[in-house]
Write an enzyme that holds these catalytic residues in place. Sequence first.
Site, PDB file in Angstrom:
ATOM      1  N   GLU A  82       0.833  -1.197   0.000  1.00  0.00           N
ATOM      2  CA  GLU A  82       0.000   0.000   0.000  1.00  0.00           C
ATOM      3  C   GLU A  82       0.871   1.251   0.000  1.00  0.00           C
ATOM      4  O   GLU A  82       0.615   2.202  -0.756  1.00  0.00           O
ATOM      5  CB  GLU A  82      -0.928   0.017   1.217  1.00  0.00           C
ATOM      6  N   TYR A  89      -4.386  10.357  -0.711  1.00  0.00           N
ATOM      7  CA  TYR A  89      -2.996  10.244  -0.274  1.00  0.00           C
ATOM      8  C   TYR A  89      -1.930  10.484  -1.335  1.00  0.00           C
ATOM      9  O   TYR A  89      -1.388  11.575  -1.464  1.00  0.00           O
ATOM     10  CB  TYR A  89      -2.787   8.879   0.380  1.00  0.00           C
ATOM     11  N   ARG A 144      12.937  23.461   9.177  1.00  0.00           N
ATOM     12  CA  ARG A 144      11.729  23.108   9.926  1.00  0.00           C
ATOM     13  C   ARG A 144      10.543  22.907   8.986  1.00  0.00           C
ATOM     14  O   ARG A 144       9.388  22.922   9.420  1.00  0.00           O
ATOM     15  CB  ARG A 144      11.427  24.186  10.964  1.00  0.00           C
ATOM     16  N   ARG A 168      -5.485  12.654  12.038  1.00  0.00           N
ATOM     17  CA  ARG A 168      -6.680  13.367  12.506  1.00  0.00           C
ATOM     18  C   ARG A 168      -7.728  12.413  13.056  1.00  0.00           C
ATOM     19  O   ARG A 168      -8.502  12.733  13.952  1.00  0.00           O
ATOM     20  CB  ARG A 168      -7.295  14.175  11.365  1.00  0.00           C
ATOM     21  N   LEU A 201     -11.920   3.437  19.145  1.00  0.00           N
ATOM     22  CA  LEU A 201     -12.229   2.030  18.919  1.00  0.00           C
ATOM     23  C   LEU A 201     -13.706   1.932  18.577  1.00  0.00           C
ATOM     24  O   LEU A 201     -14.540   2.579  19.217  1.00  0.00           O
ATOM     25  CB  LEU A 201     -11.937   1.196  20.170  1.00  0.00           C
TER      26      LEU A 201
END
Length: 309
Positions: free
Chosen positions: A65, A129, A171, A211, A253
């Site tokens: 993946e 993604y 940074r 998130r 969960l």
Amino acid sequence: MATPHYEQQYLNLMREIWTQGDERVDRTGIGTRSVFGATLRFDLSDGQVPLLTTKRVYWKTATREFLWFLTGDTNIRNLCAQGVEIWTDWPLDRYRRETGDQISREDFSRCIVADEAFAAQWGDLGPVYGKQWVDWPVYEPAGEGLFTRRAQGVNQVADLVHSLRTNPGSRRHIVEGWNVAELDGMALPPCHKTYQFHVAGNRLSGVLYQRSCDVALGLPFNLWGAALFIRLLAQQCDLEPGELVWMGGDTHLYLNHADLVEAQLSREPAGSPRLAITRRPDSIFGYRIEDFEVTGYAPQAHIAAPVAV
């Protein structure tokens, strides 16, 4: 006093959520118990990886993946052809809703692989993604208030490798998936949304901010993927792996995962798996599944649980 096994912090988080989490209705309608603002830390030196041992984590599936993300592909066809069904449920759900055909998952995946036109119509996930990682869209003025999309967007991963090599103290070593303008076109907005990297001496560490996190099913894969990202970048930039810091927003969960949670919390973690990368390709986009070898991994049995779509 013996140092706790690295996996114990994951189990402690699972226990905290299950016993103290806020019970709430979620997007899927299943319901969750949730905490907000969790943190886990893992040492990646000497080949260490945060593979869970209290259940089997299919690290090759997770690696396939991740390598797929690096291609920028958004269609599940390539994944299905490799036997990776992580993303199949979202296109399958759309197909069933729009056609009324209650096709099985296996048959749907088979059609995706066998029929290019079917895959083009039903297998695309939108700009998820990898698309954002390697082809973040850029629009340029075309006159009269109009804009055109540049043929090639921003390749954040390639830029990251360059910045780590040439300006390690920056940074701004960041890869971002949360493109606000394109969220509505995604099958699922990015959960593991922001990666930031930090060089100290010759050690590369990374933070993943997530998130939304399904701790039972998603987090084991997310930890592996983030650790793998750090390892690939370290090799490509002649650095040593440092630490993975994982940070969760809504960390939950699902209520229908009770059997999994209770089974996993009854087990004791053991062992110290190691990851070796057996080849260094010319670029971070050149890795193959054959380049990865895990040793010392003897997990306890797999625990099945339903995916919330």
